[in-house]
Enzyme design. Structure first.
Site, PDB file in Angstrom:
ATOM      1  CG  ASP A   1      -1.778   1.226   1.301  1.00  0.00           C
ATOM      2  OD1 ASP A   1      -2.629   1.357   0.408  1.00  0.00           O
ATOM      3  OD2 ASP A   1      -1.599   2.076   2.199  1.00  0.00           O
TER       4      ASP A   1
ATOM      5  CE1 TYR B   1       0.296   7.725   2.810  1.00  0.00           C
ATOM      6  CE2 TYR B   1       0.970   5.526   2.193  1.00  0.00           C
ATOM      7  CZ  TYR B   1       0.042   6.388   2.742  1.00  0.00           C
ATOM      8  OH  TYR B   1      -1.152   5.890   3.237  1.00  0.00           O
TER       9      TYR B   1
ATOM     10  CG  ASN C   1      -9.465   7.920   5.408  1.00  0.00           C
ATOM     11  OD1 ASN C   1      -9.436   7.232   6.413  1.00  0.00           O
ATOM     12  ND2 ASN C   1      -8.381   8.182   4.696  1.00  0.00           N
TER      13      ASN C   1
ATOM     14  CB  SER D   1      -3.226   3.449  12.176  1.00  0.00           C
ATOM     15  OG  SER D   1      -2.373   4.407  11.591  1.00  0.00           O
TER      16      SER D   1
ATOM     17  N   GLY E   1       2.360  -1.546   9.340  1.00  0.00           N
ATOM     18  CA  GLY E   1       3.155  -0.365   9.006  1.00  0.00           C
ATOM     19  C   GLY E   1       4.568  -0.316   9.568  1.00  0.00           C
TER      20      GLY E   1
HETATM   21  P1  NAP Z   1       0.612   0.591  12.584  1.00  0.00           P
HETATM   22  O1  NAP Z   1       1.052  -0.836  12.336  1.00  0.00           O
HETATM   23  O2  NAP Z   1      -0.570   0.830  13.445  1.00  0.00           O
HETATM   24  O3  NAP Z   1       1.818   1.427  13.192  1.00  0.00           O
HETATM   25  C1  NAP Z   1       3.142   1.245  12.770  1.00  0.00           C
HETATM   26  C2  NAP Z   1       4.022   1.977  13.765  1.00  0.00           C
HETATM   27  O4  NAP Z   1       3.958   1.259  14.996  1.00  0.00           O
HETATM   28  C3  NAP Z   1       5.476   2.024  13.358  1.00  0.00           C
HETATM   29  O5  NAP Z   1       5.991   3.305  13.689  1.00  0.00           O
HETATM   30  C4  NAP Z   1       6.112   0.951  14.215  1.00  0.00           C
HETATM   31  O6  NAP Z   1       7.456   1.258  14.543  1.00  0.00           O
HETATM   32  C5  NAP Z   1       5.250   1.005  15.466  1.00  0.00           C
HETATM   33  N1  NAP Z   1       5.243  -0.278  16.168  1.00  0.00           N
HETATM   34  C6  NAP Z   1       4.874  -1.476  15.686  1.00  0.00           C
HETATM   35  N2  NAP Z   1       5.053  -2.435  16.617  1.00  0.00           N
HETATM   36  C7  NAP Z   1       5.518  -1.813  17.707  1.00  0.00           C
HETATM   37  C8  NAP Z   1       5.909  -2.255  19.019  1.00  0.00           C
HETATM   38  N3  NAP Z   1       5.847  -3.565  19.358  1.00  0.00           N
HETATM   39  N4  NAP Z   1       6.366  -1.347  19.908  1.00  0.00           N
HETATM   40  C9  NAP Z   1       6.445  -0.038  19.569  1.00  0.00           C
HETATM   41  N5  NAP Z   1       6.109   0.448  18.339  1.00  0.00           N
HETATM   42  C10 NAP Z   1       5.655  -0.428  17.428  1.00  0.00           C
HETATM   43  O7  NAP Z   1       0.327   1.171  11.148  1.00  0.00           O
HETATM   44  P2  NAP Z   1       0.624   2.618  10.461  1.00  0.00           P
HETATM   45  O8  NAP Z   1       2.043   2.650  10.035  1.00  0.00           O
HETATM   46  O9  NAP Z   1       0.102   3.726  11.265  1.00  0.00           O
HETATM   47  O10 NAP Z   1      -0.303   2.432   9.193  1.00  0.00           O
HETATM   48  C11 NAP Z   1      -0.129   1.282   8.350  1.00  0.00           C
HETATM   49  C12 NAP Z   1      -0.315   1.651   6.907  1.00  0.00           C
HETATM   50  O11 NAP Z   1      -1.636   2.128   6.699  1.00  0.00           O
HETATM   51  C13 NAP Z   1       0.565   2.796   6.397  1.00  0.00           C
HETATM   52  O12 NAP Z   1       1.866   2.367   6.045  1.00  0.00           O
HETATM   53  C14 NAP Z   1      -0.207   3.232   5.180  1.00  0.00           C
HETATM   54  O13 NAP Z   1       0.090   2.353   4.100  1.00  0.00           O
HETATM   55  C15 NAP Z   1      -1.643   3.029   5.610  1.00  0.00           C
HETATM   56  N6  NAP Z   1      -2.279   4.303   6.049  1.00  0.00           N
HETATM   57  C16 NAP Z   1      -3.322   4.762   5.328  1.00  0.00           C
HETATM   58  C17 NAP Z   1      -3.982   5.907   5.710  1.00  0.00           C
HETATM   59  C18 NAP Z   1      -5.148   6.385   4.894  1.00  0.00           C
HETATM   60  O14 NAP Z   1      -5.622   7.508   5.122  1.00  0.00           O
HETATM   61  N7  NAP Z   1      -5.642   5.598   3.970  1.00  0.00           N
HETATM   62  C19 NAP Z   1      -3.569   6.632   6.840  1.00  0.00           C
HETATM   63  C20 NAP Z   1      -2.489   6.130   7.576  1.00  0.00           C
HETATM   64  C21 NAP Z   1      -1.866   4.946   7.174  1.00  0.00           C
HETATM   65  P3  NAP Z   1       8.684   0.446  13.841  1.00  0.00           P
HETATM   66  O15 NAP Z   1       8.678   0.834  12.402  1.00  0.00           O
HETATM   67  O16 NAP Z   1       9.860   0.922  14.604  1.00  0.00           O
HETATM   68  O17 NAP Z   1       8.381  -1.007  14.047  1.00  0.00           O
END
Ligand code: NAP
Length: 314
Positions: free
Chosen positions: A56, A61, A166, A217, A278
């Site tokens: 994705d 980005y 969204n 997220s 993510g």
């Molecule tokens: P997430 O998986 O909820 O959060 C990822 C974050 O959590 C990273 O910074 C990661 O750090 C941290 N993390 C994961 N495991 C952890 C742990 N055990 N301890 C501490 N921190 C931890 O997902 P997200 O990155 O927010 O979103 C995922 C994807 O959704 C994005 O990449 C994007 O493709 C998509 N997205 C879409 C929209 C939209 O509007 N459509 C908006 C936001 C996101 P590390 O990297 O250090 O592991």
């Protein structure tokens, strides 16, 4: 990794997707460093090797740097392009572009959608995007104008399928009423810290129409796993601690990790939620993949819902 069909296509995609929002910290493709590309290579190849086949992205980005870095890795891994589905998004425009007075805004005009896709194809270095999502609903969108843009992109072979992100259920229905092709995915914020889709009709609509709901997220941006009191207010800290305790308890009982339980909780919904993972760290990307195989019971699911709500259901 286990697969599901994406929306009403016949494409099998991995039960969890990999999200590239945090892939690189660069401000535009020209700012990418060799070190950032190496980090992207580690993350994307870990995801690919762990069986993720849906990636994705979005035009915005890292101002295009995520697409450029992903594209660079894609070209290095033999056969990867044919085995994965690339999702990208358009519709958000930055402040000051193209003229200095332009505010941050949403733009689903035909011209902007077509222009954005050209940029994504160039940065990704591919001839076709598998799924184009409209990132956030443009208040000024006309469904027929969007449908015209989609038809042009499909007819020219530049985009295979379309979806949204969204949106409100009424906006999805409005757009679908003008589009001959089924919308295949709806990307929404959904996690143990964001329960709205359970009640606002979004998941019901996905179940009814066959769109795949993709949870962005899914770990609350990491908040669900992080230790300590790091959140915006005391109430959130208390809520997070309550959820973490329940995640840990179920993880112990099922001999897995809290991350896997939190992702499996999303998957348990009958609409076929596809969490979009993510993390940038290969070990966490691999760990999360185990959520494709963990089936939570109804009782485990409701224990976590109650922990998130902080009260018994009515
Ligand atoms: P997430 O998986 O909820 O959060 C990822 C974050 O959590 C990273 O910074 C990661 O750090 C941290 N993390 C994961 N495991 C952890 C742990 N055990 N301890 C501490 N921190 C931890 O997902 P997200 O990155 O927010 O979103 C995922 C994807 O959704 C994005 O990449 C994007 O493709 C998509 N997205 C879409 C929209 C939209 O509007 N459509 C908006 C936001 C996101 P590390 O990297 O250090 O592991």
């Amino acid at each position: 990794m286990k697969t599901i069909k994406l929306g009403r296509t016949d494409w099998p995609v991995s039960r969890l997707g990999y999200g590239c929002w945090r892939l690189v910290d660069a401000d535009g493709p020209e700012a990418l460093t060799a070190e950032q590309i190496a980090g992207a290579r580690r993350a994307v190849s870990a995801a690919y090797e762990a069986g993720y086949t849906l990636f994705d992205l979005a035009d915005i980005y890292s101002r295009g740097a995520a697409e450029a870095a992903f594209g660079a890795v894609l070209r290095e891994i033999p056969g990867m392009r044919d085995r994965v589905r690339i999702v990208t998004k358009c519709g958000i425009r930055f402040v000051g572009e193209p003229e200095p007075t332009a505010p941050y805004r949403y733009d689903f005009s035909e011209a902007h959608i077509l222009r954005s896709v050209e940029g994504s194809l160039r940065r990704l270095g591919v001839e076709t995007i598998d799924v184009l999502l409209l990132h956030r609903p443009d208040y000024l969108f006309h469904p027929e104008e969007v449908a015209r843009a989609f038809a042009k992109l499909k007819d020219s072979g530049k985009v295979r399928a379309f979806g949204v992100s969204n949106f409100r259920p009424s906006q999805v229905a409005l757009l679908q009423s003008a589009c001959p092709m089924p919308l295949v995915a709806h990307q929404i914020e959904f996690s143990l810290l964001q329960l709205d889709p359970l009640d606002n009709g979004l998941l019901d609509q996905c179940l009814q129409t066959g769109m795949t709901p993709q949870a962005w997220s899914p770990l609350g941006g990491g908040a669900l796993l992080r230790g300590g009191d790091l959140h915006e207010d005391h109430e959130t800290d208390v809520r997070v601690h309550r959820i973490q305790e329940t995640l840990r308890a179920i993880a112990r009982e099922r001999e897995t990790t809290p991350t896997v339980v939190a992702l499996a909780w999303l998957r348990r919904h009958p609409s076929g939620v596809q969490p979009i993972v993510g993390s940038r760290r290969p070990e966490r990307i691999r760990e999360a993949a185990a959520a494709a195989d963990l089936e939570l019971t109804r009782e485990e699911w409701y224990r976590l819902l109650e922990a998130s709500r902080g009260s018994r259901l009515p």
